[in-house]
Design an enzyme around this catalytic site. Structure first.
Site, PDB file in Angstrom:
ATOM      1  CG  HIS A   1      -2.091  -0.904   1.081  1.00 50.69           C
ATOM      2  ND1 HIS A   1      -3.218  -0.816   1.860  1.00 50.69           N
ATOM      3  CD2 HIS A   1      -2.324  -1.920   0.217  1.00 50.69           C
ATOM      4  CE1 HIS A   1      -4.082  -1.741   1.491  1.00 50.69           C
ATOM      5  NE2 HIS A   1      -3.558  -2.437   0.508  1.00 50.69           N
TER       6      HIS A   1
ATOM      7  N   PRO B   1      -4.880   0.640  18.349  1.00 51.44           N
ATOM      8  CG  PRO B   1      -6.645  -0.775  17.765  1.00 51.44           C
ATOM      9  CD  PRO B   1      -6.084   0.005  18.898  1.00 51.44           C
TER      10      PRO B   1
ATOM     11  CE1 TYR C   1      -6.383   4.041  10.645  1.00 51.56           C
ATOM     12  CE2 TYR C   1      -5.659   4.013   8.349  1.00 51.56           C
ATOM     13  CZ  TYR C   1      -5.538   3.562   9.656  1.00 51.56           C
ATOM     14  OH  TYR C   1      -4.584   2.629   9.967  1.00 51.56           O
TER      15      TYR C   1
ATOM     16  CE1 TYR D   1      -1.669   3.981   9.328  1.00 51.85           C
ATOM     17  CE2 TYR D   1      -0.426   2.892   7.588  1.00 51.85           C
ATOM     18  CZ  TYR D   1      -1.522   2.940   8.422  1.00 51.85           C
ATOM     19  OH  TYR D   1      -2.464   1.940   8.385  1.00 51.85           O
TER      20      TYR D   1
ATOM     21  CE  LYS E   1       3.641   3.611  13.421  1.00 55.32           C
ATOM     22  NZ  LYS E   1       3.564   2.999  12.099  1.00 55.32           N
TER      23      LYS E   1
HETATM   24  C1  LIG Z   1      -7.685  -7.917  20.121  1.00 55.89           C
HETATM   25  C2  LIG Z   1      -6.433  -7.285  19.559  1.00 55.89           C
HETATM   26  C3  LIG Z   1      -6.463  -6.653  18.319  1.00 55.89           C
HETATM   27  C4  LIG Z   1      -5.323  -6.055  17.803  1.00 55.89           C
HETATM   28  N1  LIG Z   1      -5.360  -5.427  16.598  1.00 55.89           N
HETATM   29  C5  LIG Z   1      -4.258  -4.823  16.122  1.00 55.89           C
HETATM   30  C6  LIG Z   1      -4.257  -4.142  14.896  1.00 55.89           C
HETATM   31  O1  LIG Z   1      -5.263  -4.078  14.211  1.00 55.89           O
HETATM   32  N2  LIG Z   1      -3.105  -3.538  14.481  1.00 55.89           N
HETATM   33  C7  LIG Z   1      -1.945  -3.592  15.231  1.00 55.89           C
HETATM   34  O2  LIG Z   1      -0.913  -3.067  14.829  1.00 55.89           O
HETATM   35  N3  LIG Z   1      -1.910  -4.237  16.379  1.00 55.89           N
HETATM   36  C8  LIG Z   1      -3.039  -4.846  16.842  1.00 55.89           C
HETATM   37  N4  LIG Z   1      -2.984  -5.488  18.015  1.00 55.89           N
HETATM   38  C9  LIG Z   1      -1.707  -5.520  18.692  1.00 55.89           C
HETATM   39  C10 LIG Z   1      -0.801  -6.624  18.152  1.00 55.89           C
HETATM   40  O3  LIG Z   1      -1.533  -7.757  17.832  1.00 55.89           O
HETATM   41  C11 LIG Z   1       0.220  -6.896  19.227  1.00 55.89           C
HETATM   42  O4  LIG Z   1       0.961  -5.702  19.418  1.00 55.89           O
HETATM   43  C12 LIG Z   1       1.152  -8.059  18.921  1.00 55.89           C
HETATM   44  O5  LIG Z   1       0.458  -9.275  18.982  1.00 55.89           O
HETATM   45  C13 LIG Z   1       2.296  -8.063  19.926  1.00 55.89           C
HETATM   46  O6  LIG Z   1       3.018  -9.252  19.833  1.00 55.89           O
HETATM   47  P1  LIG Z   1       3.672  -9.893  21.119  1.00 55.89           P
HETATM   48  O7  LIG Z   1       4.338 -11.117  20.615  1.00 55.89           O
HETATM   49  O8  LIG Z   1       4.440  -8.872  21.844  1.00 55.89           O
HETATM   50  O9  LIG Z   1       2.463 -10.257  22.098  1.00 55.89           O
HETATM   51  P2  LIG Z   1       1.294 -11.333  21.925  1.00 55.89           P
HETATM   52  O10 LIG Z   1       0.872 -11.446  20.521  1.00 55.89           O
HETATM   53  O11 LIG Z   1       0.285 -10.994  22.955  1.00 55.89           O
HETATM   54  O12 LIG Z   1       2.000 -12.703  22.298  1.00 55.89           O
HETATM   55  C14 LIG Z   1       2.331 -13.036  23.634  1.00 55.89           C
HETATM   56  C15 LIG Z   1       2.346 -14.539  23.764  1.00 55.89           C
HETATM   57  O13 LIG Z   1       2.736 -14.883  25.089  1.00 55.89           O
HETATM   58  C16 LIG Z   1       1.891 -15.914  25.565  1.00 55.89           C
HETATM   59  N5  LIG Z   1       1.883 -15.859  27.033  1.00 55.89           N
HETATM   60  C17 LIG Z   1       1.208 -15.013  27.839  1.00 55.89           C
HETATM   61  N6  LIG Z   1       1.448 -15.286  29.116  1.00 55.89           N
HETATM   62  C18 LIG Z   1       2.300 -16.329  29.140  1.00 55.89           C
HETATM   63  C19 LIG Z   1       2.912 -17.065  30.170  1.00 55.89           C
HETATM   64  N7  LIG Z   1       2.672 -16.782  31.457  1.00 55.89           N
HETATM   65  N8  LIG Z   1       3.734 -18.073  29.847  1.00 55.89           N
HETATM   66  C20 LIG Z   1       3.978 -18.385  28.546  1.00 55.89           C
HETATM   67  N9  LIG Z   1       3.422 -17.725  27.512  1.00 55.89           N
HETATM   68  C21 LIG Z   1       2.597 -16.693  27.808  1.00 55.89           C
HETATM   69  C22 LIG Z   1       0.552 -15.606  24.937  1.00 55.89           C
HETATM   70  O14 LIG Z   1      -0.299 -16.756  24.901  1.00 55.89           O
HETATM   71  C23 LIG Z   1       0.974 -15.148  23.547  1.00 55.89           C
HETATM   72  O15 LIG Z   1       1.051 -16.222  22.644  1.00 55.89           O
HETATM   73  C24 LIG Z   1      -4.122  -6.081  18.544  1.00 55.89           C
HETATM   74  C25 LIG Z   1      -4.093  -6.712  19.784  1.00 55.89           C
HETATM   75  C26 LIG Z   1      -5.228  -7.297  20.309  1.00 55.89           C
HETATM   76  C27 LIG Z   1      -5.183  -7.968  21.671  1.00 55.89           C
END
Ligand SMILES: Cc1cc2nc3c(=O)[nH]c(=O)nc-3n(C[C@H](O)[C@H](O)[C@H](O)COP(=O)(O)OP(=O)(O)OC[C@H]3O[C@@H](n4cnc5c(N)ncnc54)[C@H](O)[C@@H]3O)c2cc1C
Length: 390
Positions: free
Chosen positions: A72, A292, A200, A384, A296
């Protein structure tokens, strides 16, 4: 078990870190509390910055994002009944890639299992210990058997509700937080997107977003009350509300269909400082959350583990701890800029119940300024597409 880096969490941060470390010849074990299917089933982000795509390439999983991702070069802002394009490519020379978080996760999981790298899914009672020493440990249970990992470092990639940040004594960590007085009701549907690029929309009934995951899968959102109940929203009610908030030319192109996922996400800005405690590093949602709007969350998680993998390479390869010492400050400097952008874009596009008509007029004036000024459009575009990694 003994490894160099124990990674808690197999979300995008943990899996990408595992892949980057593997490419550098550094051993890592991942411990995840959920099943692989559950992790893959989570519908979340979909817009990747170029820096994230570069990191996926470095990790050896860039092939499918290039083949199937949608490039995009701009986005549309909708307000006052019209559409106004922000041309990222013309303003910054950069673009973003639309490619779902589930696909990123799928690619990283496939590469991990192909290389037979150790991942413990469905681990229970995960705990970390001795992370202020040079000999930290991770313990967990799997199928009733207790396991212990001895390691040099622990990477806390376990998301907002994980165990790593929660294990740090409150006096050693400072949290900064803003909770917004609304959420996003999101629908995923196997229908072609209404528009080529994201739209948006700022509307008096509230914000709306036309997003997408592929040419056949659309993701739409509408601003809703933070205490709204998803059970109250039939698919028809959602599609009607979405179309009301879009300019006619977009609304009439929305293809509706049964939702394959429907949920409400609260909006929050959150940063925990610092991000390193001895041998423990926090990365991704474990340390920070953005609303969101600016797309980011996933990108920040990728940047953190990019910095962390670099620090680990310097530690093991060059016997230098400069990257380890600088990790927290390097991450936080970029994170706060993304926090600011996400907060600003959220504040600009949503209806704030308490802001009244004055607030709405100020938003409209800012939107007019934004699309009429090259300087203001460029500021939006460069944030962005993603600020450079320092
Ligand atoms: C509902 C939702 C919608 C979103 N939509 C967007 C969007 O549209 N655009 C955007 O940019 N971002 C979005 N985000 C944010 C984005 O998805 C996250 O920033 C991203 O997933 C971060 O990755 P992460 O690996 O840090 O955390 P996570 O994806 O949360 O991964 C963390 C992992 O750790 C595991 N975990 C947790 N506790 C424990 C434990 N005690 N022991 C072992 N494992 C554990 C979890 O099961 C998970 O698999 C959204 C988030 C949510 C919750």
């Amino acid at each position: 078990m003994r490894t160099q880096v124990a990674i808690i969490g197999a979300g995008p941060a943990g899996l990408l870190l595992g892949a980057l470390l593997h490419r550098s010849g550094i051993d890592a074990v991942i411990v995840e509390q959920r099943s692989a299917d559950y992790v893959l089933g989570r519908i979340r982000a979909g817009v990747l910055e170029q820096t994230t795509v570069d990191l996926l390439e470095q990790a050896g999983v860039g092939e499918r994002v290039h083949a199937e991702g949608l490039r995009h070069d701009g986005t549309e802002l909708a307000f006052g009944g019209g559409l106004h394009r922000i041309d990222f490519n013309a303003l910054t020379g950069r673009h973003v890639m639309v490619y779902g978080q589930t696909e990123v996760t799928r690619d990283l999981m496939a590469a991990r299992s192909q290389a037979a790298l150790p991942t413990w899914y469905e681990a229970e009672h995960v705990a970390i210990a001795d992370y202020q020493s040079a000999h930290p440990r991770v313990t967990f249970e799997k199928d009733g058997v207790r396991h212990q990992i001895e390691c040099d470092f622990i990477a806390g990639c376990d998301g907002f509700h994980g165990v790593c940040r929660a294990s740090v004594p409150p006096a050693a960590i400072t949290a900064y937080e803003k909770v917004y007085p609304f959420g996003w009701l999101g629908v995923l549907a196997d229908v072609p997107p209404a528009t080529e690029e994201l739209v948006y929309a700022s509307h008096e009934r509230g914000f709306a977003l036309c997003s997408q995951r592929s040419r056949t899968r659309s993701r739409y959102y509408v601003q809703c009350a933070s205490d709204d109940d998803v059970a109250r929203w039939s698919d028809d009610a959602f599609w009607d509300e979405l179309r009301r908030r879009l300019p006619d030319e977009v609304a009439e192109r929305v293809v509706t269909g049964p939702s394959i996922e429907k949920s409400i996400a609260p909006l929050r800005s959150f940063v925990a400082e610092p991000m390193r405690f001895g041998s423990l590093f926090l990365a991704g949602d474990a340390a920070h959350i953005v609303p969101p709007t600016g797309a980011k969350g996933l990108n920040l998680a990728a940047a953190d583990v990019g910095y962390l993998a670099q620090a680990m390479r310097e530690h093991y390869g060059e016997r230098s701890d400069a990257g380890i010492q600088a990790y927290s400050q390097r991450c936080l400097s970029r994170i706060w800029k993304a926090e600011r952008f996400s907060w600003w874009f959220t504040s600009l596009m949503h209806r704030f119940p308490e802001a009244g008509e004055f607030g709405a007029r100020i938003q409209r004036a800012e939107l007019d300024y934004l699309v009429g000024s090259k300087a203001a459009s460029t500021a939006l575009a460069e944030n962005y597409v993603g600020l450079p990694l320092a």
